[in-house]
Motif scaffolding. Sequence first.
Motif, mmCIF file in Angstrom:
data_model
loop_
_atom_site.group_PDB
_atom_site.id
_atom_site.type_symbol
_atom_site.label_atom_id
_atom_site.label_comp_id
_atom_site.label_asym_id
_atom_site.label_seq_id
_atom_site.Cartn_x
_atom_site.Cartn_y
_atom_site.Cartn_z
ATOM 1 N N LYS A 1 0.804 -1.208 -0.047
ATOM 2 C CA LYS A 1 -0.046 0.083 -0.129
ATOM 3 C C LYS A 1 1.008 1.057 0.122
ATOM 4 O O LYS A 1 1.828 1.264 0.637
ATOM 5 C CB LYS A 1 -0.929 -0.023 1.442
ATOM 6 C CG LYS A 1 -1.903 -1.023 1.288
ATOM 7 C CD LYS A 1 -2.868 -1.106 2.338
ATOM 8 C CE LYS A 1 -3.845 -2.093 2.639
ATOM 9 N NZ LYS A 1 -4.564 -1.895 3.864
ATOM 10 N N VAL A 2 0.372 2.391 -0.801
ATOM 11 C CA VAL A 2 1.145 3.588 -0.835
ATOM 12 C C VAL A 2 0.201 4.655 -0.178
ATOM 13 O O VAL A 2 -1.011 4.586 -0.487
ATOM 14 C CB VAL A 2 1.713 4.019 -2.307
ATOM 15 C CG1 VAL A 2 2.239 5.322 -2.402
ATOM 16 C CG2 VAL A 2 2.475 2.870 -2.778
ATOM 17 N N MET A 3 0.792 5.206 0.826
ATOM 18 C CA MET A 3 -0.008 6.405 1.470
ATOM 19 C C MET A 3 0.754 7.640 1.382
ATOM 20 O O MET A 3 2.024 7.719 1.450
ATOM 21 C CB MET A 3 -0.359 5.953 2.879
ATOM 22 C CG MET A 3 -0.969 4.662 2.918
ATOM 23 S SD MET A 3 -1.213 3.793 4.405
ATOM 24 C CE MET A 3 -2.791 4.735 4.850
ATOM 25 N N ASN A 4 0.231 8.864 1.709
ATOM 26 C CA ASN A 4 0.951 9.926 1.930
ATOM 27 C C ASN A 4 1.186 10.399 3.198
ATOM 28 O O ASN A 4 0.894 9.368 4.194
ATOM 29 C CB ASN A 4 -0.084 11.192 1.356
ATOM 30 C CG ASN A 4 -1.287 11.521 2.114
ATOM 31 O OD1 ASN A 4 -1.348 11.283 3.113
ATOM 32 N ND2 ASN A 4 -2.031 12.421 1.369
ATOM 33 N N ARG A 5 1.679 11.193 3.533
ATOM 34 C CA ARG A 5 2.237 11.540 4.911
ATOM 35 C C ARG A 5 1.297 11.693 5.934
ATOM 36 O O ARG A 5 1.566 11.576 7.200
ATOM 37 C CB ARG A 5 3.451 12.700 5.008
ATOM 38 C CG ARG A 5 4.625 12.325 4.151
ATOM 39 C CD ARG A 5 5.862 13.430 4.221
ATOM 40 N NE ARG A 5 6.046 13.546 5.399
ATOM 41 C CZ ARG A 5 7.188 14.379 5.653
ATOM 42 N NH1 ARG A 5 7.953 14.999 4.555
ATOM 43 N NH2 ARG A 5 7.864 14.559 6.841
ATOM 44 N N LYS A 6 0.290 12.165 5.503
ATOM 45 C CA LYS A 6 -1.117 12.074 6.338
ATOM 46 C C LYS A 6 -1.884 10.873 6.470
ATOM 47 O O LYS A 6 -2.700 11.061 7.236
ATOM 48 C CB LYS A 6 -1.973 13.320 5.806
ATOM 49 C CG LYS A 6 -1.256 14.599 5.716
ATOM 50 C CD LYS A 6 -2.199 15.802 5.011
ATOM 51 C CE LYS A 6 -1.552 17.190 5.115
ATOM 52 N NZ LYS A 6 -2.377 18.222 4.561
ATOM 53 N N LEU B 1 1.403 -0.163 -4.841
ATOM 54 C CA LEU B 1 2.923 0.012 -5.678
ATOM 55 C C LEU B 1 2.738 -1.263 -6.919
ATOM 56 O O LEU B 1 2.596 -2.285 -6.309
ATOM 57 C CB LEU B 1 3.935 -0.024 -4.659
ATOM 58 C CG LEU B 1 5.233 0.213 -5.507
ATOM 59 C CD1 LEU B 1 6.248 1.109 -4.572
ATOM 60 C CD2 LEU B 1 5.771 -0.795 -6.011
ATOM 61 N N LYS B 2 3.093 -0.851 -7.994
ATOM 62 C CA LYS B 2 3.024 -1.805 -9.159
ATOM 63 C C LYS B 2 4.486 -2.252 -9.584
ATOM 64 O O LYS B 2 4.853 -3.174 -9.850
ATOM 65 C CB LYS B 2 2.344 -1.216 -10.364
ATOM 66 C CG LYS B 2 0.770 -1.423 -10.157
ATOM 67 C CD LYS B 2 0.694 -2.922 -9.887
ATOM 68 C CE LYS B 2 -0.873 -3.286 -9.741
ATOM 69 N NZ LYS B 2 -1.160 -4.446 -9.270
ATOM 70 N N SER B 3 5.332 -1.050 -9.652
ATOM 71 C CA SER B 3 6.842 -1.313 -10.000
ATOM 72 C C SER B 3 7.643 0.116 -9.742
ATOM 73 O O SER B 3 7.139 0.931 -9.486
ATOM 74 C CB SER B 3 6.762 -1.634 -11.539
ATOM 75 O OG SER B 3 6.277 -0.662 -12.502
ATOM 76 N N SER C 1 8.620 10.304 -7.525
ATOM 77 C CA SER C 1 9.941 10.195 -7.833
ATOM 78 C C SER C 1 10.556 9.552 -6.407
ATOM 79 O O SER C 1 9.947 9.259 -5.289
ATOM 80 C CB SER C 1 10.721 11.545 -7.495
ATOM 81 O OG SER C 1 10.714 12.140 -6.326
ATOM 82 N N SER C 2 11.581 8.872 -6.527
ATOM 83 C CA SER C 2 12.213 8.218 -5.450
ATOM 84 C C SER C 2 12.595 8.968 -4.271
ATOM 85 O O SER C 2 12.564 8.897 -3.243
ATOM 86 C CB SER C 2 13.580 7.645 -5.889
ATOM 87 O OG SER C 2 14.639 8.482 -6.333
ATOM 88 N N GLU C 3 12.945 10.597 -4.739
ATOM 89 C CA GLU C 3 12.994 11.505 -3.521
ATOM 90 C C GLU C 3 11.888 11.616 -2.761
ATOM 91 O O GLU C 3 12.040 12.335 -1.636
ATOM 92 C CB GLU C 3 13.521 12.729 -4.095
ATOM 93 C CG GLU C 3 14.914 12.656 -4.695
ATOM 94 C CD GLU C 3 14.887 12.394 -6.115
ATOM 95 O OE1 GLU C 3 13.697 12.403 -6.609
ATOM 96 O OE2 GLU C 3 15.955 11.779 -6.659
ATOM 97 N N SER C 4 10.807 11.423 -3.266
ATOM 98 C CA SER C 4 9.397 11.595 -2.314
ATOM 99 C C SER C 4 9.141 10.492 -1.404
ATOM 100 O O SER C 4 8.302 10.697 -0.747
ATOM 101 C CB SER C 4 8.325 11.809 -3.237
ATOM 102 O OG SER C 4 8.014 10.739 -3.812
ATOM 103 N N ILE C 5 9.988 9.235 -1.443
ATOM 104 C CA ILE C 5 9.699 8.237 -0.571
ATOM 105 C C ILE C 5 10.140 8.338 0.820
ATOM 106 O O ILE C 5 11.385 8.713 0.716
ATOM 107 C CB ILE C 5 10.239 6.807 -1.189
ATOM 108 C CG1 ILE C 5 9.738 6.547 -2.607
ATOM 109 C CG2 ILE C 5 10.055 5.611 -0.359
ATOM 110 C CD1 ILE C 5 10.398 5.321 -3.762
ATOM 111 N N VAL D 1 4.451 1.894 1.951
ATOM 112 C CA VAL D 1 5.271 3.006 1.537
ATOM 113 C C VAL D 1 4.665 4.227 1.771
ATOM 114 O O VAL D 1 3.550 4.536 1.338
ATOM 115 C CB VAL D 1 5.665 2.900 -0.090
ATOM 116 C CG1 VAL D 1 6.442 3.675 -0.810
ATOM 117 C CG2 VAL D 1 6.014 1.318 -0.557
ATOM 118 N N ILE D 2 5.603 5.287 2.190
ATOM 119 C CA ILE D 2 4.941 6.382 2.443
ATOM 120 C C ILE D 2 5.664 7.518 1.586
ATOM 121 O O ILE D 2 6.850 7.451 1.368
ATOM 122 C CB ILE D 2 5.403 6.924 4.020
ATOM 123 C CG1 ILE D 2 4.837 5.678 4.817
ATOM 124 C CG2 ILE D 2 4.778 8.370 4.432
ATOM 125 C CD1 ILE D 2 3.325 5.450 4.784
#
Length: 95
Positions: free
Chosen positions: A29-34, A41-43, A80-84, A91-92
Amino acid sequence: MVGLVSLYFVIKQGKLVKTLESSDIRGKKVMNRKGAYLGILKSSLVDRETGIPFSILVEPSEDIDLGVYTLDDTGHLVFSSESIKSIEDNVIVGK
């Protein structure tokens, strides 16, 4: 050259922290910081010359406004990878 590969490198403050198989992160699962659920996530896209990931592709949730995100040709969210911020149970991503 850009392409899909099977490894994902977690880099913090310029240092390699851990290496994950793409199968270890695919389907998370991908979530935002909130804490809002964004999708699955697929790839990841990795520069084949350097081996460094530069983005992840996420199948979006039906409940989010796609107009506020970057999408690829197939409708996946692109981060982007910088946003992970974290790769653990989820994954946040965020600024």
